[in-house]
Every structure is written in structure tokens, then in C-alpha cells.
Design a protein around this motif. Structure first.
Motif, short mmCIF file in Angstrom:
data_model
loop_
_atom_site.label_atom_id
_atom_site.label_comp_id
_atom_site.label_asym_id
_atom_site.label_seq_id
_atom_site.Cartn_x
_atom_site.Cartn_y
_atom_site.Cartn_z
N HIS A 57 14.76 -13.34 -9.13
CA HIS A 57 14.17 -13.65 -7.73
C HIS A 57 12.99 -12.77 -7.32
N PRO A 58 11.92 -12.86 -6.74
CA PRO A 58 11.08 -11.92 -6.23
C PRO A 58 11.40 -10.94 -5.25
N PHE A 59 12.09 -11.60 -4.28
CA PHE A 59 12.75 -10.79 -3.20
C PHE A 59 13.54 -9.57 -3.71
N PHE A 99 3.75 -5.66 -5.62
CA PHE A 99 3.19 -6.77 -6.06
C PHE A 99 2.80 -7.03 -7.33
N ALA A 100 2.50 -6.11 -7.85
CA ALA A 100 2.02 -6.19 -9.34
C ALA A 100 3.41 -6.47 -10.15
N LYS A 101 4.42 -5.81 -10.01
CA LYS A 101 5.61 -5.92 -10.57
C LYS A 101 6.10 -7.52 -10.34
N GLN A 102 5.99 -8.17 -8.93
CA GLN A 102 6.24 -9.39 -8.84
C GLN A 102 5.38 -10.43 -9.74
N GLU A 103 3.93 -9.90 -9.88
CA GLU A 103 3.02 -10.73 -10.75
C GLU A 103 3.70 -10.83 -11.99
N LEU A 145 20.69 -16.13 7.62
CA LEU A 145 21.62 -15.30 7.07
C LEU A 145 20.51 -14.68 6.05
N GLY A 146 19.69 -15.12 5.62
CA GLY A 146 18.35 -14.14 5.04
C GLY A 146 18.95 -13.76 3.57
N GLN A 147 18.20 -12.82 3.05
CA GLN A 147 18.67 -12.45 1.73
C GLN A 147 18.57 -10.74 2.02
N SER A 148 19.83 -10.48 1.93
CA SER A 148 20.10 -9.00 2.17
C SER A 148 20.01 -8.28 0.54
N PRO A 149 19.88 -7.15 0.57
CA PRO A 149 19.49 -6.52 -0.90
C PRO A 149 20.72 -6.92 -1.75
N PHE A 191 7.35 -11.20 2.31
CA PHE A 191 8.01 -11.30 3.70
C PHE A 191 8.23 -9.84 4.09
N ALA A 192 8.59 -9.06 3.52
CA ALA A 192 8.77 -7.54 3.92
C ALA A 192 7.47 -6.69 3.60
N ASP A 193 7.28 -5.77 4.37
CA ASP A 193 5.80 -5.29 4.16
C ASP A 193 5.87 -4.24 2.96
#
Ligand SMILES: [Zn+2]
Length: 329
Positions: free
Chosen positions: A100-102, A145-149, A269-273, A135-137
Motif C-alpha cells: 500500500h502506498p500509505f 513520491f519517487a518511492k511510491q512511483e 478510523l483512517g490509516q495509522s502507521p 494525503f500527508a504532506d
């Protein structure tokens, strides 16, 4: 203008339900450990016939397989789609594997390799959830972002080589995701795929559908204040028909508004670490049995009778997941 959810009362029993596929859940999360069996029975009573357990961190991959096995052993007659007992309708579990990217900071090259091995060992139903999340700065930082990519592309490569559909998680990066998908060989018209918990605007909704993805609708649609989401769904349906939608609970997140204890407050509930929802108040936790509320609110929003919508959503889900599950009579 219809006010979504206005005709539904929080304390009302659900009316007659229809066979449904929950295309996206985290029902393997520990927040369900205490009452998983009871929740499975409730899901069955609400005619949930298939549910997909979706991956997010490599360290929980085994838990997906274990939970899938547990559910399919609990309902052994469901493997063939047949049920021996009318009291026990079939319920099938499936899994999607993905990073997951988060949680991008936690993923490593070794996790990708391990995922690739697991795909060979036991083919999942799909790859997911994968994509972009800014979502988070700090997620917008170039390095992050490059790692997400990199992980997004690598997992799309796996989907292509294994001919599997993907579950996209895109938050606050729809344009970037569309650009990446257009540049990649992954063809959703051929392989299927779902833009899970879609949260973009009208043009973005239509753009994902044009690429061959179905839009995943969650309990957010039950919130009368989710105007942007409602307009995006309506715009996509106006241009491409109800064939472009699937539904999901995304449990334990995205609790339909009529299932929230406190009435107006978002579940968030969101996604906590650690993403284990350990601190989530159990009373506001979403469960697969809440899925019919998504169907009913969507039916109201689109002015399509629930019976017709439910059957179409079933076929849409099969199409998006490249399966041929028979619609239960
Ligand atoms: Zn999810």
C-alpha cells in the motif's frame, strides 16, 4: 433533489437483501479477532457471497492467506458455490496481495521479491492495494513520491506478467496516477481492475472508467455531505452507465453513516502507521454485513431499483476481478 440516506433510519432493520460481493475489506485485521465468526454469520445473513481480503504490508501477507483459509473452511460447501443448508448460504473469501502506498516508508525491495514469490506459489485473486497516497504532506516530498512511483510501477509489472487485476488506492494524486497508468502496459480493459474507494472528481472518475477501471463505492456514499463523491459517481454513470461501479465496505473503515453510533461523526478510523486499528472504537468499526447500506444509498442516488443494481454490481465485480461467479438465483 434526493437527500441520500434520508429515507434510511439508523435503527431500522435492513430490508430484504440481495447477493453481494464485498470487493474490498481488511477483515483479517486484529480488530475482528474477537468476533470474526459472528461477523461472518451476519455477513451471510445479509447475503454477502464473496469478500476480498486486501493486502497492504508484507508482514501481514500470511495473515491474509490464514484468514482466507479460515473463512473457506468455516463454509466448506461454499467452495463450489453450492450450499448444503439453506441456513448457511455460501460465503467465499479471496485475497489480493499488495504493498500500500500509505506505508511506503516500510516497504523494501525484499518485500517486492517476497510478493513475487507468493504470486507464484499461490495465485491471489488480484494485486492490491497499490497506487499513490499524498494525503500527508511528507508523502509529497520528491524522494517519498519517487518511492511510491517505483512500487506502483513494480506491482503493475507483476499484474501484467501474472495477468491479474489490480486494486488501486489513489488519494490526492489522481492526475499523477492517471499519467502513470497511461504510460504503463497494464490494460484494465483486458485485465480488469478497481479504483478502490474512489475519491476524485467528475472528470477523474470518467478518466479511470475510460481506462477500463471500475469505481469502488464505499459507505462514504451514505453521507449526505459527500457531495463531490455523489456528483462524480453520477457523472460517471451518466456517461458510462451503472456498468462502471462496484461496491465495497473497506472495513473496518468507511462505516456507513446509519451504522455509526454517534450519528453524525465520521468513523475516520483512517490509516495509522501500524494500521491495526487497535485504538478504533469497536462500536464505530465497519463490518461486511453493512454492505447493503451502500447498495441502498447508491440505488437511491442513481434512481435504479436495488434488485437491478445489485445484479449489475455482481456482474461488474466479476468483470473487474476477471472471474465468472454465477449470480445466485
Ligand atoms: Zn483498503
Amino acid at each position: 433533489m434526493t437527500v441520500i440516506g434520508a429515507s434510511f433510519n439508523a435503527n431500522e432493520e435492513l430490508p430484504t437483501t440481495f447477493p453481494l460481493i464485498d470487493t474490498h475489506t481488511h477483515f483479517d485485521a486484529p480488530v475482528f479477532d474477537a468476533d470474526r465468526d459472528e461477523q461472518l454469520q451476519r455477513a451471510c445473513q445479509q447475503s454477502i457471497r464473496h469478500l476480498v481480503l486486501v493486502g497492504y504490508l508484507q508482514r501481514h501477507f500470511q495473515r491474509l492467506y490464514d484468514t482466507e483459509r479460515l473463512i473457506n473452511e468455516r463454509y466448506p460447501s461454499s467452495i463450489t458455490g453450492q450450499s448444503d443448508s439453506p441456513q448457511q448460504p455460501p460465503l467465499n473469501a479471496h485475497i489480493a496481495l499488495g504493498l500500500h502506498p500509505f506505508y511506503i516508508e516500510q516497504h523494501t525491495e525484499a518485500h517486492l521479491q517476497n510478493m513475487s514469490q507468493m504470486l507464484d506459489k499461490k495465485r491471489p485473486l488480484a494485486i492490491g492495494e497499490i497506487g499513490f497516497d499524498t494525503f500527508a504532506d511528507e508523502m509529497k516530498q520528491p524522494k517519498m513520491f519517487a518511492k511510491q512511483e517505483y512500487f506502483f510501477n513494480a506491482q503493475l509489472d507483476m499484474a501484467v506478467s501474472h495477468k491479474l487485476p489490480v486494486m488501486l488506492h489513489i488519494r490526492k494524486a489522481h492526475a499523477e496516477a492517471l499519467a502513470l497508468l497511461k504510460a504503463h502496459d497494464y490494460d484494465a480493459h483486458k485485465l480488469g481492475g478497481i479504483a478502490h474507494s474512489f475519491s476524485g472528481g467528475e472528470q477523474e472518475a470518467k478518466a479511470f472508467v475510460k481506462l477500463g477501471f471500475k469505481l469502488g463505492v464505499t459507505g462514504q456514499v451514505t453521507n449526505p455531505n459527500a457531495k463531490k463523491l455523489r456528483r462524480a459517481i453520477q457523472a460517471a454513470v451518466a456517461s458510462d452507465g451503472i456498468e462502471c461501479l462496484v461496491i465495497e465496505t473497506d472495513c473496518p473503515d468507511m462505516t456507513p453513516i446509519m451504522c455509526q453510533d454517534s450519528g453524525g461523526s465520521q468513523s475516520a478510523l483512517g490509516q495509522s502507521p501500524d494500521n491495526e486499528w487497535g485504538n478504533a472504537p469497536a462500536h464505530n468499526r465497519n463490518v461486511p454485513a453493512n454492505l447493503p447500506w451502500v447498495l441502498l444509498c447508491l440505488s437511491e442516488l442513481l434512481d435504479v431499483p436495488p434488485a437491478i443494481l445489485a445484479e449489475q454490481l455482481w456482474h461488474n465485480s466479476c468483470n473487474a476481478l476477471q472471474t465468472d461467479w454465477r449470480y445466485p438465483a
